[in-house]
Design an enzyme around this catalytic site. Structure first.
Site, PDB file in Angstrom:
ATOM      1  N   GLN B 131      12.501  -8.321   5.737  1.00  0.00           N
ATOM      2  CA  GLN B 131      12.544  -6.867   5.611  1.00  0.00           C
ATOM      3  C   GLN B 131      12.844  -6.250   6.967  1.00  0.00           C
ATOM      4  O   GLN B 131      12.114  -6.474   7.930  1.00  0.00           O
ATOM      5  CB  GLN B 131      11.174  -6.402   5.115  1.00  0.00           C
ATOM      6  CG  GLN B 131      11.055  -4.906   4.920  1.00  0.00           C
ATOM      7  CD  GLN B 131       9.613  -4.530   4.550  1.00  0.00           C
ATOM      8  OE1 GLN B 131       8.669  -5.018   5.158  1.00  0.00           O
ATOM      9  NE2 GLN B 131       9.465  -3.672   3.566  1.00  0.00           N
ATOM     10  N   SER B 134      11.025  -1.650  10.258  1.00  0.00           N
ATOM     11  CA  SER B 134      10.491  -1.143  11.535  1.00  0.00           C
ATOM     12  C   SER B 134      11.463  -1.365  12.684  1.00  0.00           C
ATOM     13  O   SER B 134      12.207  -2.348  12.709  1.00  0.00           O
ATOM     14  CB  SER B 134       9.186  -1.875  11.876  1.00  0.00           C
ATOM     15  OG  SER B 134       8.305  -1.806  10.797  1.00  0.00           O
ATOM     16  N   SER B 166       9.195 -10.361   9.741  1.00  0.00           N
ATOM     17  CA  SER B 166       8.550 -11.590   9.270  1.00  0.00           C
ATOM     18  C   SER B 166       9.598 -12.464   8.611  1.00  0.00           C
ATOM     19  O   SER B 166      10.470 -11.958   7.890  1.00  0.00           O
ATOM     20  CB  SER B 166       7.466 -11.264   8.243  1.00  0.00           C
ATOM     21  OG  SER B 166       6.525 -10.392   8.809  1.00  0.00           O
ATOM     22  N   GLU B 250       5.391  -2.866  -2.529  1.00  0.00           N
ATOM     23  CA  GLU B 250       4.643  -3.511  -1.452  1.00  0.00           C
ATOM     24  C   GLU B 250       3.157  -3.167  -1.521  1.00  0.00           C
ATOM     25  O   GLU B 250       2.302  -3.999  -1.281  1.00  0.00           O
ATOM     26  CB  GLU B 250       5.235  -3.082  -0.107  1.00  0.00           C
ATOM     27  CG  GLU B 250       4.484  -3.622   1.093  1.00  0.00           C
ATOM     28  CD  GLU B 250       5.265  -3.489   2.387  1.00  0.00           C
ATOM     29  OE1 GLU B 250       6.475  -3.190   2.330  1.00  0.00           O
ATOM     30  OE2 GLU B 250       4.665  -3.686   3.441  1.00  0.00           O
TER      31      GLU B 250
END
Ligand SMILES: Cc1cc2nc3c(=O)[nH]c(=O)nc-3n(C[C@H](O)[C@H](O)[C@H](O)COP(=O)(O)OP(=O)(O)OC[C@H]3O[C@@H](n4cnc5c(N)ncnc54)[C@H](O)[C@@H]3O)c2cc1C
Lengths: 370, 400
Positions: B131, B134, B166, B250
């Site tokens: 993902q 950020s 991640s 999420e």
């Protein structure tokens, strides 16, 4: 996996109770009732009787609805939500005492009257404020077929309205229960107490060598059953009270402005308010889990579930009441602000039948030692 | 589709047996606790093989459509399988972002072609997803993301960087939000959402060391990386809307996930068990009255959380704030886990100060778990941001 069951019947009871308490107990009525001698307007009590609430747990053979104590939960919760005072809880507790310990004659004498609307009450706590229901100083001696009762009992709810008061006392060194009819109390036996929750009508009951027929001694002495009932109903009142006070907080946070902003936009108010919401969700979940265990007769889990509900709810409701006052600023310091009504109710509930620390102490062996 | 009790019971037994028999043996190296902490190739291969095996035996993606690689079965079966995984404490399924967020998003919004291309690889762990939300300067304030995507013919050219990615080094695809315009009416309007292929020239994930000393996430750099324009999902400028939908998956508020364990679970029972073994001042910690009180408190909170899940299934008991339970799941469980691990150190006397090594209590598992527990309270939106969201969306409090 622990489940939560909620029947059609309970859903209907809840809908009725929510609607009834909202209509019968708007906050102005709560305040007006504080000035009255009784905890509830007799006309409103009569309506509760008509709904069958005083007989909700009374077995059908005595004219009640014969439901489980779990079915009284939505009612007590709705009353708590609207700070409604009434002898409902103490009547239901006395009913439980008579059902669990009474013996046939006493049940037949009192349960039909209770189902028909006569309030009842319990006299358990004493001056030292001990929560252990079997550690008591009041006593009765047996002489032939007479009992002689010497007792000083505190926090007896709605005592002057009660047709029967179930009193705990030591008889031959054992904690027992005695059913006293209203007309057996000598004049001056009841004095009104000043308590923090002004919606309550709380009395001290004091008698010295009061003679009573031994038949009024309850056969059994199931104090654990009485405590379970009290914890369940008090937790229900606290769960309702928590949602009530959360509404009070939110109303103010979304209408009051300072520095050109609604105060609810400030995180030092917003975040604790979210904590209150989550503590309410936890409280309600513990409550209905305990009610489920009670309805299913799940004795293994019931005691822990009830003590958790009472411990968590006591702390959560008191925190919410405390923050509600603070979040109203100067207005929060006034009698006129509703926050104090909820804070006082929270403190009352916390200190009746054991506070959080008391129940955590009792939970430790249940949860940690095997 | 109605499911009989007999079918449920039969499947419960089947799943229970399969996970009991197929639980992988201890690999002999320390495993990560969540997908956010996969730090070595060895860990990654082990977990990927495990997911593949679970998929091949039909225990993940059970409710996803058959034509794309699922089993088209009722959700209850998946829930049973997931529960069996937790019960047998098997390793988690590492393609968490694919299974729980990218997958449901593609199933909800993607074209037939996208579903055929991506879904099966998500389930089998053949295609790992990451993902890219950020950025170094914009984390909680995701709407201000600056990584650029400029259209050039049938491609977008990406420049900038994403951080805390991640699984970045193992991923084949990234769900990416990037800025396609700067002159919209507000910061959100210029964002677009991509299903970006990671094996693209100009995309470079660089591992970052975590507070535990291990590796676990990356900073992903984009240098004139060209991705096909067809990778966009939702229209240009609709990225925020799509991102919000993803975040609902999420936070567990939307459902539709493929199922399966997303993390190794440390439960309060493990802490109680530790309190029996560990010593404080020469005595079992569980005999210390303060320890007992805190344990009771933690157990009460843990049970409260599981009772909330049960109560949420009873519509009549939804409160005046019916989304409170579902919207607060991540906040409640991640904060409880952090507190539990923090408390577990205090049970160990002076040994609380050790770290991963043979001398430490349980090899230092508790110390490492405590440090790792912040992945839950920071990743996926910090606990502070969760309070804001719950205050505003559930209670209707004004935005700050
Ligand atoms: C283990 C881990 C894995 C992650 N994996 C991924 C990933 O795969 N992909 C991805 O895109 N991101 C990932 N993240 C990033 C994560 O989503 C962000 O770290 C998070 O959203 C916070 O952003 P930030 O780090 O920029 O902190 P900041 O936003 O700078 O926050 C700093 C502090 O300020 C507080 N704060 C900020 N704004 C507010 C506000 N409005 N009100 C109150 N407090 C505020 C925060 O709570 C925090 O305590 C991961 C993070 C971690 C820890």
């Amino acid at each position: 996996m622990a489940t939560i069951e909620f029947s059609e019947e309970q859903t209907m009871l809840m809908e009725t109770a929510v609607d009834f308490c909202r209509k019968q107990s708007p906050i102005e009525r709560v305040r007006a009732q504080i000035e009255q001698p009784q905890s509830v307007d007799p006309a409103v009590w009569q309506e509760m009787v008509n709904l069958g609430w005083t007989g909700i747990t009374v077995p059908e053979q005595y004219g009640g609805l014969g439901l489980s104590l779990a079915d009284a939960v939505p009612i007590a919760e709705s009353m708590g939500r609207h700070l409604m005072g009434s002898p409902f809880v103490s009547t239901t507790l006395a009913t439980q005492a008579l059902i669990s310990s009474g013996g046939e004659a006493l049940r037949e004498r009192w349960l039909p009257q209770i189902a028909a609307g006569t309030p009842a009450s319990m006299a358990l706590t004493e001056e030292d404020g001990n929560w252990n229901l079997t550690e008591i100083g009041s006593f009765a001696t047996l002489q032939g077929d007479q009992l002689s009762l010497t007792a000083k009992k505190c926090f007896v709810q709605d005592a002057p309205d009660a047709g029967v008061i179930v009193v705990s006392a030591n008889v031959d060194g054992r904690a027992r229960l005695i059913a006293i009819a209203a007309d057996q109390l000598p004049p001056g036996a009841l004095t009104r107490e000043t308590v923090i929750d002004e919606t309550r009508r709380s009395y001290t009951l004091e008698v010295d060598a009061l003679a009573l027929p031994v038949a009024q001694l309850l056969e059994g002495a199931d104090f654990a059953a009485i405590e379970r009932a009290a914890l369940l109903l008090l937790s229900a009142e606290m769960s309702g009270g928590l949602s009530g006070v959360l509404h009070v907080i939110i109303d103010y946070l979304t209408t009051r402005k300072q520095f050109d902003q609604y105060i609810g936009s400030y995180q030092s108010l917003k975040h604790p308010t979210v904590q209150i919401l989550l503590s309410l969700e936890a409280c309600r979940s513990h409550l209905y889990r305990a009610a489920t265990c009670m309805a299913q007769g799940n004795a293994t889990e019931l005691e822990a579930a009830l003590r958790m509900a009472k411990a968590q709810g006591s702390e959560a409701f008191a925190f919410a009441g405390d923050r509600a006052v603070q979040f109203h600023g100067g207005f929060g310091f006034t009698y006129e602000c509703d926050a104090q009504l909820f804070l006082r109710r929270a403190l009352w509930c916390q200190y009746q039948f054991g506070d959080a620390a008391y129940h955590r102490n009792l939970l430790a062996p249940l949860l940690l030692d095997d | 589709m109605s499911v009989t009790q007999a079918e449920i019971t039969e499947f419960e037994e089947q799943a229970d047996r399969w996970f009991a028999e197929n639980k992988p043996a201890n690999p002999g190296f320390i495993l990560p606790e969540t997908f956010m902490e996969v730090g070595t190739d060895q860990q990654f291969e082990f977990l990927r093989n495990w997911q593949q095996k679970v998929y091949e035996n039909g225990y993940v993606g059970m409710s996803w459509p058959k034509e794309f690689g699922g089993l088209g079965m009722d959700q209850v079966f998946q829930d049973i399988a997931t529960k069996a995984m937790a019960k047998h404490r098997v390793p988690f399924l590492p393609n968490t972002i694919g299974l729980n967020w990218a997958g449901p998003l593609i199933l909800a919004m993607g074209s037939q072609e996208e579903k055929s291309r991506y879904i099966k690889g998500i389930l089998s762990a053949e295609d790992i997803w990451c993902q890219g939300f950020s950025e170094p300067d914009h984390g909680s304030d995701l709407g201000s993301a600056q990584c650029k995507a400029v259209k050039d013919g049938d491609e977008y050219v990406i420049n900038g960087s994403k951080i805390w990615t991640s699984l970045g080094s193992y991923a084949k695809y990234m769900i990416l939000i990037a800025r396609t315009s700067t002159d919209g009416p507000n910061k959100y309007a210029g964002l677009s959402f991509f299903l970006a292929p990671m094996q693209t020239e100009g995309i470079e994930p660089r591992p970052i060391k975590k507070l535990t000393g291990e590796y676990g996430f990356c900073q992903t750099f984009f240098n004139d990386a060209r991705i096909p324009a067809s990778c966009m999902i939702g229209g240009e400028g609709e990225g925020w809307k799509v991102a919000m939908a993803t975040l609902m998956f999420e936070r567990g508020a939307a459902g539709g996930q493929a199922g399966g364990l997303a993390m190794m679970d440390l439960s309060i029972d493990d802490v109680v068990e530790l309190a029996r073994r560990a010593k404080r001042n020469g005595k079992p910690a569980i005999e210390d009255p303060r320890v007992r009180e805190e344990l009771v408190d933690l157990i009460t909170e843990a049970r409260g959380n599981s009772h909330m899940a049960a109560r949420d299934k009873v519509p009549a008991l939804a409160t005046d704030w019916p989304t409170a339970i579902s919207m607060s799941g991540k906040l409640r469980s991640s904060e409880l886990k952090r507190r539990m691990c923090q408390f577990a150190l205090s049970l160990q006397g002076a040994n609380g100060a050790r770290y991963v090594s043979s001398d430490a209590v349980d090899g230092g598992l508790w110390q490492r778990s405590y440090l790792n527990a912040f992945s839950g309270t920071i990743g996926g939106g910090t606990s502070q941001i969760q309070h804001n969201i719950i205050g505003e969306r559930v209670l209707g409090l004004p935005k700050g």
